[in-house]
Design a protein around this motif. Structure first.
Motif, short mmCIF file in Angstrom:
data_model
loop_
_atom_site.label_atom_id
_atom_site.label_comp_id
_atom_site.label_asym_id
_atom_site.label_seq_id
_atom_site.Cartn_x
_atom_site.Cartn_y
_atom_site.Cartn_z
N GLY A 78 -1.98 4.77 2.75
CA GLY A 78 -3.05 3.93 2.22
C GLY A 78 -3.89 3.37 3.36
N GLY B 297 -3.94 -0.72 -1.78
CA GLY B 297 -2.63 -0.74 -2.41
C GLY B 297 -2.65 -1.00 -3.90
N ASP C 159 -6.91 -3.68 1.69
CA ASP C 159 -6.03 -2.53 1.53
C ASP C 159 -6.37 -1.77 0.26
OD1 ASP C 159 -4.29 -3.30 -0.79
OD2 ASP C 159 -3.60 -4.89 0.55
N SER D 183 0.85 -1.19 0.00
CA SER D 183 0.00 0.00 0.00
C SER D 183 0.89 1.24 0.00
CB SER D 183 -0.89 0.03 1.25
OG SER D 183 -1.87 -0.98 1.18
N GLY E 85 -6.32 -2.18 -5.01
CA GLY E 85 -6.28 -2.81 -3.69
C GLY E 85 -6.50 -4.31 -3.72
#
Length: 118
Positions: free
Chosen positions: A32, A53, A51, A28, A108
């Motif tokens: 994030g 990311g 996440d 991330s 993510g």
């Protein structure tokens, strides 16, 4: 809220959580958002680690639980042998549960695992 009781090896499930959180942080961008959530669904306890990311392609998601697979094998990749997700799957399955990943490039990654109640 009513406490949830699970019959688990706390050290092993802690290892799974450490791996999932480490991956979420590693992939991330700074700042994030990482969410951790747990909930009871029917007769299982489901945990989510989500996440915001870099995400993974469909091909990467399909291989994420393979031993020695690393989604980012570039020279700048974070260190590791690529065993974390394989070990996490083994631990969750040894507990009678299941683990899966939903991800999209630049959108993510969400890792879910469920453990039987009781």
């Amino acid at each position: 809220a009513t406490p949830i009781e699970l019959s688990i090896d706390g050290r092993k499930i802690g290892q799974v959580m450490e791996n999932l959180l480490s991956n979420a942080v590693k992939f991330s961008p700074d700042g994030g958002l990482i969410r951790i959530k747990g909930e009871v669904i029917d007769d299982v306890f489901r945990v989510y680690v989500e996440d915001t990311g870099i995400g993974m392609s469909t091909e990467q998601v399909e291989k994420v639980f393979d031993k020695f697979y690393r989604a980012d094998a570039s020279n700048t990749a974070a260190q590791g042998l690529g065993l974390g997700m394989s070990i996490a799957r083994n631990i969750i399955e040894a507990h009678g549960g299941s683990i899966w990943v939903v991800s999209a490039l630049n959108n993510g990654t969400s890792v879910y695992f469920s453990l039987p109640m009781g």
